[in-house]
Structure formats: C-alpha cells, structure tokens
Design a protein around this motif. Sequence first.
Motif, PDB file in Angstrom:
ATOM      1  N   GLY A 109       0.817  -1.213   0.000  1.00  0.00           N
ATOM      2  CA  GLY A 109       0.000   0.000   0.000  1.00  0.00           C
ATOM      3  C   GLY A 109       0.847   1.257   0.000  1.00  0.00           C
ATOM      4  N   SER A 110       1.913   1.275   0.816  1.00  0.00           N
ATOM      5  CA  SER A 110       2.807   2.426   0.825  1.00  0.00           C
ATOM      6  C   SER A 110       3.550   2.565  -0.492  1.00  0.00           C
ATOM      7  N   SER A 163      -5.312   2.223  -2.011  1.00  0.00           N
ATOM      8  CA  SER A 163      -4.143   2.939  -2.500  1.00  0.00           C
ATOM      9  C   SER A 163      -3.786   2.528  -3.923  1.00  0.00           C
ATOM     10  N   ILE A 212      -6.346  11.603   4.574  1.00  0.00           N
ATOM     11  CA  ILE A 212      -6.131  10.168   4.344  1.00  0.00           C
ATOM     12  C   ILE A 212      -5.558   9.485   5.576  1.00  0.00           C
ATOM     13  N   PRO A 257      -6.697  -0.664   3.066  1.00  0.00           N
ATOM     14  CA  PRO A 257      -5.969   0.514   2.575  1.00  0.00           C
ATOM     15  C   PRO A 257      -5.054   0.195   1.399  1.00  0.00           C
ATOM     16  N   VAL A 276      -3.705   4.771  -7.273  1.00  0.00           N
ATOM     17  CA  VAL A 276      -2.458   4.935  -8.022  1.00  0.00           C
ATOM     18  C   VAL A 276      -2.662   4.606  -9.491  1.00  0.00           C
ATOM     19  N   VAL A 291       1.624   4.746  -3.189  1.00  0.00           N
ATOM     20  CA  VAL A 291       1.824   6.195  -3.166  1.00  0.00           C
ATOM     21  C   VAL A 291       3.195   6.555  -3.731  1.00  0.00           C
ATOM     22  N   VAL A 309      -7.292   6.117   7.197  1.00  0.00           N
ATOM     23  CA  VAL A 309      -6.724   4.770   7.236  1.00  0.00           C
ATOM     24  C   VAL A 309      -6.626   4.249   8.665  1.00  0.00           C
ATOM     25  N   ASN A 348      -8.548   7.803  -3.454  1.00  0.00           N
ATOM     26  CA  ASN A 348      -8.100   7.031  -2.295  1.00  0.00           C
ATOM     27  C   ASN A 348      -8.959   7.334  -1.070  1.00  0.00           C
TER      28      ASN A 348
END
Length: 506
Positions: free
Chosen positions: A234-235, A382, A362, A378, A386, A238, A366, A416
């Motif tokens: 998920g990170s 995400s 956001i 999440p 994206v 971004v 989350v 998102n």
Amino acid sequence: MLKNILSIGAWTMVSRVTGFARDAMMAAILGSGPAAEAFIVAFRLPNHFRAIFGEGAFNAAFVPAYARVHEQSGNAAARLFLGRIVSLLLISQVILLGLALLFMPQLVALLAPGFEGERLALSVTLTRITFPYLLLITLATLYGGVLNASGRFTAAAAAPALLNVAMIGTLACAWVFPTAAHAAAWGVTISGVLQLAVMLWAAKRAHVLAKPEPVHFDAPVKGFFSALGPATIGSMGVQIALFADTIIASVLSAGAVAALYYADRINQLPLGIIGIAAGTVLLPEMSRLVAAGRTDDAHAAQRRTIFLTWLMAAPFLAGFITVPDLIMRALFMRGAFTAQSADAAAAALYAYGIGLPAVVLIRSAVASFYSRGDTKTPLWASLSAVAVNVVFKVLLMGPLQQAGLAFATSIGAWINLGILVVLATRRGYMVLDRRFWSMQLGIAVATLLMGVAMSFAESRLTPLIAWLPRGQEVGLLALVGVVGSVVYVGTTFAFFRALGIRLGRR
C-alpha cells in the motif's frame, strides 16, 4: 488528543520553517538547473524507500502490534517484541543499502531516464552519498513509533528539523565540498546520524530502548509480518506515483523536476503540520481504544481528529488555489530562482492544492483499518488510486506539463480517500454524524470566503507596497494572509455560533 496534535504540529512547524530556510537557501544557490535536479533525485530516492519501509508500512504495521502486545502482555513482552523487530530491520536495511550502492547507476537511470551525461553521473555520485540516510532514518522512525505508542510525541516531531539544520550548515560551508550539490547531499546523511542519536536518547529516557534480540517468529512477530506485507504494498502505491512524477518530469522541459519539488515542499507544509500530526496521534489512540473494546470512543476520537485536521488545513487550500503565484514568488524568487521558475512551480502548487483536503485526511481515514489490524483494505484503496493517478499523469503530461502531474496526484488522492471513507462507513469502522457534517459545512463556507477575500486583497493591496525597494512579494503575501485569516476566523466563529456548536471535547 488536541494537546498532542498541537504539540506535534508546533514542532512540525519548526521543521517546516527551517525547511523553508533550507529550500530558499538551496534555491538561491542551486536554482532549478542541472545541479539542483541532480540533488533532488539523490534526495528523493532514499526518501521514497523511507516512506515505504519507515513512516508508511512499518509504522502502520508496528504501532498497532506494539500497542496490543503492551496492552495484553506488559512491558517485558513489548520490549522483547521490539528487540526482535530491531534485529529484522537492521538486517533488511543493511542488505538494501549494499544492493543500492552496488546498482546505483541502474537505480538512478530508472528514476530519471531523461538524465544523461554529467547530470546522470552527478546524480549517481550524490545518491551514493545520501542513501545511507535510509538506514539511519528508518531506525529513528521505528523508535519514533515506539514513543508515539507510549504517548510520547515530542522527540519524533522535533527530530526532522535536524535535517534542515544539517543541510543549512553544509550549504553554508559549501566551499569545503566539490560543489554545493555535494554539500547538500552530505547534509542529508549527517542529519540521519543526528536524528537517530536524538531518538535513541529519547527512547532511553522513556525506558523503551531495546537491544537487538535473536529473531524468533512467535505469534506477535508473525502477526506483525502479516500486516506488514499489505502495508508495504500500500505504501509502495503512493511512492510509485511519486516515482512516476520524477520519471516523467525528467523527460519534460528543463526545470520541471525542480518546479515539482518546490511546489511539493509548500504542499507538504499542511500535510506535515496537520495531516501527519493528526494521524500520528489518532492511530495509537484508536488502536488502544479498539483493543479495549471502546469502539464508540474510538469513533468519537476519529471525528474530532478529522474535524480539527480540516479546520486547520482549510486556510492552506484557500491560499494554494487563489494566490499560488504570489506564494512562490515571495518565498523563493531570489538568486538563481527566476520569475520563470516561480511561475512553473506556482502552476504545480495550484494543481496540488486541488487535492489538499484529501491528502491531509487520508492518514485519519486509514486509522479506521490500521487500528483493527486491517492493512489489506488501505492497500487496495491505495493501488486503485495509483492506477488512476498514473493514467492521468500520462494523459495530462503533454498539455499541462508538470502541473498535469500534480493534478493527477490530486485526483488519485481524492479517489483514495473516497474509497476509504465509503468502506469504513459501510463496515462500521467510521461513524460521521449530523453534527460532524454541519461543522464541515461551516468550514467550507469560511474557506470559500477566505479565498475570495485573498484574491480581492491581492489586487487592491499591490499599489500599497509598490514603494518598497525589495521584498514587495513578501510584504504583499503577509498582508493578503492577514486579510484572509481574519475573514476565515470570523466566518467560522459566526457559523458555529449560529448553529449552537461549541468547540469543546464533546
């Protein structure tokens, strides 16, 4: 909660103010030329990985897990769990650092395919200098998460200012280094050492410092990794979008990379001071309340946080939309940073401003899922955002240049946030009552009137400061900001008073 949010926000403000001084100094010395763009790539590469493995995925998985272990099994078990995670983190980061240093030319070419010749070679050299920052700052971020989970927020909020202090110091001594870009790069790595030292000292004072422990995959560690995988992906979503910004900007007109960087630095001001501060406080609070079975209190805490976040962030939205050109000229137009550079950055700032409400909210949204150990929802939100984000970047890069990339980022942020709110509401993870929406309406009206007032003030006040020999834009921005702030505060107060809403805890 408000006290903690304001404390983090205050220290983040210190970081952002010193960050502005750093960026203004860098803009004056490096401008938006090849050396500046080479350093920006060298700075972004370790920061992308830090956002994935440090602040993003690791905190999302670690803070709720640590809070549960501490709540259910006590200090000794929490310290043992932390020691095992420290060992795993050290091993993974040392391996990543070794691979990155070995394959740095390929990494830089992937991130900035438009770079060639001396600009590419300089980027590779500078990134080799900055990349050890990732190992240092990831360890510092881990202990920041431990302190946050323990209700101690000051050290983690204050430490990032050391990045700016270190870079200002090395830039001031640029004559010692081969170039000013080398000086800035060494400032990044030196700051990592300083930030880690501060976090270890704070952890020792709080009695949460843990030595590395032999790795043993017991139930808490397995639970942590089951949450870490989706959180990492998920990170990455971004960061993929940010990677795409740099990749595409490197093949656009000269200065596009720098324009996006300086616009994003201003856009990060409300995100860091308000959005991240609120999310940092809310996640451990909701995790503790959910673990204790107090879901109604968790929902109330979330509503308060979202309201306070939007209340404090809305004035930035008004400024970014109505006077972005004035902001960029006042803050950066000096030395090697020309009026053309300011106009390019202002276009990107306007586009970022469109997505500002979503971006700052956001982190609070989350928390609905992370506090319950759900990192998969999440993740999908995400990645969906994206995918749309990247498609719009490709579509808008031609007609709008760097502003199109920023606008695509805003579109992705709204998607998102929309997915997170809809799913959290349907599952009962988030409860937004009528009073909450009434307060949001009041803020929206105040923001609109503030924007109108700032636009009117800019056109009317310009002749009043024309006599100033220097710093006209700075003086005008200050006056416009005062006018807008008075309108915003007055309108918000009047609206809440008319509705009988009091800004108390309940």
